[in-house]
Design a protein around this motif. Structure first.
Motif, PDB file in Angstrom:
ATOM      1  N   ASP A  30       0.811  -1.215   0.000  1.00  0.00           N
ATOM      2  CA  ASP A  30       0.000   0.000   0.000  1.00  0.00           C
ATOM      3  C   ASP A  30       0.846   1.266   0.000  1.00  0.00           C
ATOM      4  N   GLU A  31       2.054   1.196   0.526  1.00  0.00           N
ATOM      5  CA  GLU A  31       2.921   2.383   0.488  1.00  0.00           C
ATOM      6  C   GLU A  31       3.237   2.762  -0.956  1.00  0.00           C
ATOM      7  N   ASP A  32       3.470   1.747  -1.805  1.00  0.00           N
ATOM      8  CA  ASP A  32       3.685   2.009  -3.233  1.00  0.00           C
ATOM      9  C   ASP A  32       2.453   2.664  -3.845  1.00  0.00           C
ATOM     10  N   ARG A  33       1.295   2.147  -3.508  1.00  0.00           N
ATOM     11  CA  ARG A  33       0.060   2.686  -4.087  1.00  0.00           C
ATOM     12  C   ARG A  33      -0.194   4.123  -3.605  1.00  0.00           C
ATOM     13  N   HIS A  34       0.052   4.366  -2.329  1.00  0.00           N
ATOM     14  CA  HIS A  34      -0.087   5.719  -1.804  1.00  0.00           C
ATOM     15  C   HIS A  34       0.835   6.684  -2.556  1.00  0.00           C
ATOM     16  N   HIS A  35       2.064   6.237  -2.800  1.00  0.00           N
ATOM     17  CA  HIS A  35       3.028   7.114  -3.462  1.00  0.00           C
ATOM     18  C   HIS A  35       2.612   7.381  -4.906  1.00  0.00           C
ATOM     19  N   TYR A  36       2.175   6.359  -5.616  1.00  0.00           N
ATOM     20  CA  TYR A  36       1.730   6.572  -6.999  1.00  0.00           C
ATOM     21  C   TYR A  36       0.560   7.544  -7.031  1.00  0.00           C
ATOM     22  N   ARG A  37      -0.358   7.377  -6.116  1.00  0.00           N
ATOM     23  CA  ARG A  37      -1.539   8.246  -6.081  1.00  0.00           C
ATOM     24  C   ARG A  37      -1.145   9.687  -5.776  1.00  0.00           C
ATOM     25  N   ARG A  38      -0.177   9.873  -4.885  1.00  0.00           N
ATOM     26  CA  ARG A  38       0.321  11.227  -4.596  1.00  0.00           C
ATOM     27  C   ARG A  38       0.949  11.853  -5.841  1.00  0.00           C
ATOM     28  N   LEU A  39       1.765  11.070  -6.543  1.00  0.00           N
ATOM     29  CA  LEU A  39       2.399  11.568  -7.768  1.00  0.00           C
ATOM     30  C   LEU A  39       1.359  11.903  -8.825  1.00  0.00           C
ATOM     31  N   LEU A  40       0.339  11.072  -8.928  1.00  0.00           N
ATOM     32  CA  LEU A  40      -0.728  11.318  -9.897  1.00  0.00           C
ATOM     33  C   LEU A  40      -1.432  12.635  -9.589  1.00  0.00           C
ATOM     34  N   ARG A  41      -1.757  12.842  -8.329  1.00  0.00           N
ATOM     35  CA  ARG A  41      -2.448  14.071  -7.947  1.00  0.00           C
ATOM     36  C   ARG A  41      -1.574  15.304  -8.187  1.00  0.00           C
ATOM     37  N   GLU A  42      -0.293  15.218  -7.811  1.00  0.00           N
ATOM     38  CA  GLU A  42       0.608  16.355  -7.993  1.00  0.00           C
ATOM     39  C   GLU A  42       0.806  16.692  -9.466  1.00  0.00           C
ATOM     40  N   ALA A  43       1.004  15.655 -10.308  1.00  0.00           N
ATOM     41  CA  ALA A  43       1.236  15.891 -11.728  1.00  0.00           C
ATOM     42  C   ALA A  43      -0.003  16.434 -12.412  1.00  0.00           C
ATOM     43  N   CYS A  44      -1.155  15.913 -12.048  1.00  0.00           N
ATOM     44  CA  CYS A  44      -2.395  16.379 -12.669  1.00  0.00           C
ATOM     45  C   CYS A  44      -2.710  17.811 -12.238  1.00  0.00           C
ATOM     46  N   THR A  45      -2.404  18.157 -10.999  1.00  0.00           N
ATOM     47  CA  THR A  45      -2.592  19.527 -10.547  1.00  0.00           C
ATOM     48  C   THR A  45      -1.641  20.468 -11.290  1.00  0.00           C
ATOM     49  N   LYS A  46      -0.395  20.072 -11.421  1.00  0.00           N
ATOM     50  CA  LYS A  46       0.620  20.894 -12.089  1.00  0.00           C
ATOM     51  C   LYS A  46       0.273  21.163 -13.547  1.00  0.00           C
ATOM     52  N   HIS A  47      -0.267  20.150 -14.245  1.00  0.00           N
ATOM     53  CA  HIS A  47      -0.508  20.271 -15.680  1.00  0.00           C
ATOM     54  C   HIS A  47      -1.985  20.494 -16.021  1.00  0.00           C
ATOM     55  N   ASP A  48      -2.797  20.795 -15.011  1.00  0.00           N
ATOM     56  CA  ASP A  48      -4.229  21.067 -15.219  1.00  0.00           C
ATOM     57  C   ASP A  48      -4.937  19.902 -15.919  1.00  0.00           C
ATOM     58  N   VAL A  49      -4.709  18.715 -15.408  1.00  0.00           N
ATOM     59  CA  VAL A  49      -5.359  17.504 -15.914  1.00  0.00           C
ATOM     60  C   VAL A  49      -6.378  17.044 -14.881  1.00  0.00           C
ATOM     61  N   LEU A  50      -7.574  16.702 -15.331  1.00  0.00           N
ATOM     62  CA  LEU A  50      -8.620  16.207 -14.446  1.00  0.00           C
ATOM     63  C   LEU A  50      -8.657  14.684 -14.485  1.00  0.00           C
TER      64      LEU A  50
END
Length: 234
Positions: A30-50
């Motif tokens: 789950d730590e891997d999954r938490h990290h991927y999800r954090r990266l997904l949220r950060e990247a989508c916020t940075k690039h205005d992706v929904l």
């Protein structure tokens, strides 16, 4: 031969999937999954992706993304992919590639197909026999769609919001839609468009895209092209 540019059109949802090399696991805990999800949220916020839907499986991910700017999804996915591999390799003491080539993607016609793709994504754990019910899988957008818990990663698609006047009504309608399941024809259609990275939708939608992009977006027939009578076919 250089790779053909990815079909990415602003304002049109994109179904994205990325797999581990040789189908190996990309999440060990789950730590891997938490990290991927954090990266997904950060990247989508940075690039205005929904993010309209997602599921994290053991050896691949499915996402339904939307961006108003061309190239935004590609930039977000590239950032996620590079950062996640570095962290995964460091944490688990490995080297080398983690992904099976570049991610696959398919544009999705909003009019009739977006909810079908959301359902396809959220039923993945059931089809894989990981759980009996989609909501039993923790790492999925299904919990927000069923009104079970909020999800800061998610932006509900307009078609989902049109399912009811209140959150409870939308969740109730969506649950019935989700549990009606995906038949074999629909599964084959979604998978084929993803495999060939073509646009999934009504022929009118595909025709507009072909004219706009000046390139084919429909599925190629499987196997060798049929020969005409004048080509020497048997």
């Amino acid at each position: 031969m250089p790779r053909q540019a990815r079909i990415e059109v602003p304002g049109i949802p994109m179904h994205v999937t990325q797999r581990g090399v040789n189908r190996c696991a990309i999440f060990l805990d789950d730590e891997d999954r938490h990290h991927y999800r954090r990266l997904l949220r950060e990247a989508c916020t940075k690039h205005d992706v929904l993010v309209h839907a997602y599921v994290l499986m053991d050896n691949h991910v499915h996402l339904l993304l939307h961006a108003a700017q061309a190239g935004a999804i590609s930039r977000a996915m590239r950032g996620i992919g590079q950062a996640y591999v570095q962290a995964f390799n460091q944490r688990h003491g490995r080297i080398g590639t983690l992904w099976q080539g570049r991610y696959k993607s398919s544009l999705v016609d909003s009019d009739a197909y977006t909810l079908r793709v959301i359902r396809y994504i959220e039923l993945n754990p059931v089809r894989a026999a990981m759980v009996d019910l989609p909501e039993a899988h923790r790492w999925s957008s299904v919990h927000m769609h069923l009104g079970l818990r909020p999800d800061a990663l998610m932006t509900p698609h307009a078609l989902y919001l049109s399912l009811g006047d209140t959150p409870a009504a939308r969740a109730h309608t969506y649950q019935a839609w989700l549990m009606s399941g995906t038949d074999d024809e629909e599964l084959t259609r979604i998978r084929a468009h993803m495999r060939q990275e073509k646009a999934l939708g009504h022929p009118r939608f595909q025709a507009i895209l072909e004219k706009t992009l000046n390139r084919p977006v429909e599925l190629k027939p499987r196997g060798r092209p049929a020969l005409s009578k004048g080509d020497g076919g048997n």
